[in-house]
Design a protein around this motif. Structure first.
Motif, mmCIF file in Angstrom:
data_model
loop_
_atom_site.group_PDB
_atom_site.id
_atom_site.type_symbol
_atom_site.label_atom_id
_atom_site.label_comp_id
_atom_site.label_asym_id
_atom_site.label_seq_id
_atom_site.Cartn_x
_atom_site.Cartn_y
_atom_site.Cartn_z
ATOM 1 N N GLU A 55 0.887 -1.438 0.093
ATOM 2 C CA GLU A 55 0.174 -0.030 -0.176
ATOM 3 C C GLU A 55 0.875 1.255 -0.172
ATOM 4 O OE1 GLU A 55 -3.143 0.201 -0.503
ATOM 5 O OE2 GLU A 55 -3.198 -2.091 -0.654
ATOM 6 N N PHE A 56 1.897 1.183 0.983
ATOM 7 C CA PHE A 56 2.603 2.202 1.034
ATOM 8 C C PHE A 56 3.339 2.741 -0.256
ATOM 9 C CE2 PHE A 56 6.742 4.449 2.249
ATOM 10 C CZ PHE A 56 6.106 5.770 2.431
ATOM 11 N N MET A 57 3.939 1.775 -0.963
ATOM 12 C CA MET A 57 4.726 2.066 -2.360
ATOM 13 C C MET A 57 4.132 2.807 -2.985
ATOM 14 S SD MET A 57 6.666 -1.246 -4.102
ATOM 15 C CE MET A 57 4.902 -1.647 -4.852
ATOM 16 N N GLU A 59 2.520 5.656 -2.169
ATOM 17 C CA GLU A 59 2.698 6.984 -1.619
ATOM 18 C C GLU A 59 4.001 7.385 -1.382
ATOM 19 O OE1 GLU A 59 0.676 6.398 2.087
ATOM 20 O OE2 GLU A 59 -1.093 5.369 1.090
ATOM 21 N N HIS A 60 4.849 6.413 -1.786
ATOM 22 C CA HIS A 60 6.238 6.941 -1.291
ATOM 23 C C HIS A 60 7.032 8.055 -1.848
ATOM 24 C CE1 HIS A 60 10.839 5.608 -1.433
ATOM 25 N NE2 HIS A 60 10.606 5.985 -0.524
ATOM 26 N N PRO A 61 7.408 9.086 -0.990
ATOM 27 C CA PRO A 61 7.917 10.162 -1.435
ATOM 28 C C PRO A 61 9.002 9.996 -2.338
ATOM 29 C CG PRO A 61 7.719 10.442 0.997
ATOM 30 C CD PRO A 61 7.434 8.949 0.646
ATOM 31 N N GLY A 62 9.652 9.046 -2.342
ATOM 32 C CA GLY A 62 10.897 8.761 -3.340
ATOM 33 C C GLY A 62 10.250 8.170 -4.542
ATOM 34 N N ASP A 81 20.752 3.972 3.248
ATOM 35 C CA ASP A 81 21.612 4.748 2.396
ATOM 36 C C ASP A 81 20.780 6.123 2.001
ATOM 37 O OD1 ASP A 81 23.901 3.212 2.298
ATOM 38 O OD2 ASP A 81 23.599 2.540 0.252
ATOM 39 N N LYS A 82 19.630 6.172 1.841
ATOM 40 C CA LYS A 82 18.868 7.299 1.375
ATOM 41 C C LYS A 82 18.461 8.251 2.789
ATOM 42 C CE LYS A 82 19.191 5.745 -2.587
ATOM 43 N NZ LYS A 82 20.056 6.511 -3.763
ATOM 44 N N PRO A 83 18.259 9.373 2.351
ATOM 45 C CA PRO A 83 17.900 10.183 3.453
ATOM 46 C C PRO A 83 16.318 9.960 4.218
ATOM 47 C CG PRO A 83 17.306 11.262 1.538
ATOM 48 C CD PRO A 83 17.878 10.135 1.079
ATOM 49 N N HIS A 84 16.478 8.951 4.990
ATOM 50 C CA HIS A 84 15.180 8.781 5.625
ATOM 51 C C HIS A 84 14.932 9.236 6.969
ATOM 52 C CE1 HIS A 84 14.549 5.536 2.397
ATOM 53 N NE2 HIS A 84 13.291 6.081 2.605
ATOM 54 N N SER A 85 13.879 10.065 7.358
ATOM 55 C CA SER A 85 13.871 10.747 8.593
ATOM 56 C C SER A 85 13.237 9.847 9.618
ATOM 57 C CB SER A 85 12.799 11.986 8.406
ATOM 58 O OG SER A 85 11.690 11.351 8.105
ATOM 59 N N LEU A 86 13.056 10.323 10.862
ATOM 60 C CA LEU A 86 12.296 9.611 11.805
ATOM 61 C C LEU A 86 10.934 9.226 11.694
ATOM 62 C CD1 LEU A 86 12.300 8.590 14.673
ATOM 63 C CD2 LEU A 86 11.892 10.655 15.579
ATOM 64 N N ILE A 91 6.343 5.567 9.840
ATOM 65 C CA ILE A 91 5.681 4.933 8.845
ATOM 66 C C ILE A 91 5.673 3.525 8.662
ATOM 67 C CG2 ILE A 91 4.961 4.930 6.267
ATOM 68 C CD1 ILE A 91 5.806 7.921 6.419
ATOM 69 N N LEU A 92 6.862 2.988 8.931
ATOM 70 C CA LEU A 92 7.204 1.631 8.802
ATOM 71 C C LEU A 92 6.514 0.798 9.883
ATOM 72 C CD1 LEU A 92 11.149 1.172 8.039
ATOM 73 C CD2 LEU A 92 9.150 0.154 6.739
ATOM 74 N N GLU A 93 6.635 1.342 10.970
ATOM 75 C CA GLU A 93 5.927 0.361 11.985
ATOM 76 C C GLU A 93 4.412 0.128 11.798
ATOM 77 O OE1 GLU A 93 6.273 -0.259 16.100
ATOM 78 O OE2 GLU A 93 8.129 0.385 14.718
#
Ligand code: HEM
Length: 113
Positions: A55-57, A59-62, A81-86, A91-93
């Motif tokens: 589902e998230f794929m 909406e993924h900002p990247g 390796d990519k700029p992933h924030s907290l 979201i992953l949770e």
């Protein structure tokens, strides 16, 4: 007697309530994860936990393409390796569906035994 039974016994005796053991996560092998590698069925492993990010794929900002490259694989390094924030971790949770079997884990994380 395991640790939880022992704790429950102590709690019952003194305080009259139970220590609840969280349900165990489902365990998967990397081979099982690898079967979920399409845009309509996309699982990934990040730090030994298994995520269904189908589902998230979208909406993924990247973008979804970059995620699709890692569909069905251990994407820990790519993710790191990519700029992933907290925020990304939060979201992953939401998408955790299980954890790797103990013999295939690479991190000493909160995955259960
Ligand atoms: C598996 C779950 C993933 C989640 C939940 C996720 C989440 C996010 C989020 C929320 C952002 C926006 C920036 C931020 O707030 O951190 C982002 C950006 C990005 N993600 Fe992911 N991501 C995932 C996987 C991946 C993977 C496997 C790659 C592959 C390399 C990737 C590459 C990127 C890139 C390149 C950006 C930057 C986009 C930009 O700012 O131009 N992500 N991701």
């Amino acid at each position: 007697m395991d640790l939880f039974s022992a704790l429950n016994n102590i709690q019952n005796h003194f305080f009259n309530f139970k220590v609840v053991q969280l349900p165990k996560r489902k365990q998967f092998t990397l081979k099982e994860v690898s079967a979920h590698c399409t845009e309509n069925d996309c699982w990934m492993v990040i730090k030994d936990l298994v995520y269904d990010v189908t589902e998230f794929m979208r909406e993924h900002p990247g973008g979804s393409d970059i995620m699709l490259e890692y569909a069905g694989t251990d994407a820990t390094m790519a993710f790191a390796d990519k700029p992933h924030s907290l925020d990304a971790w939060i979201i992953l949770e939401k998408y955790i569906i299980g954890e790797l079997v103990p013999e295939e884990r690479m991190f000493d994380n909160k995955a259960s035994s």
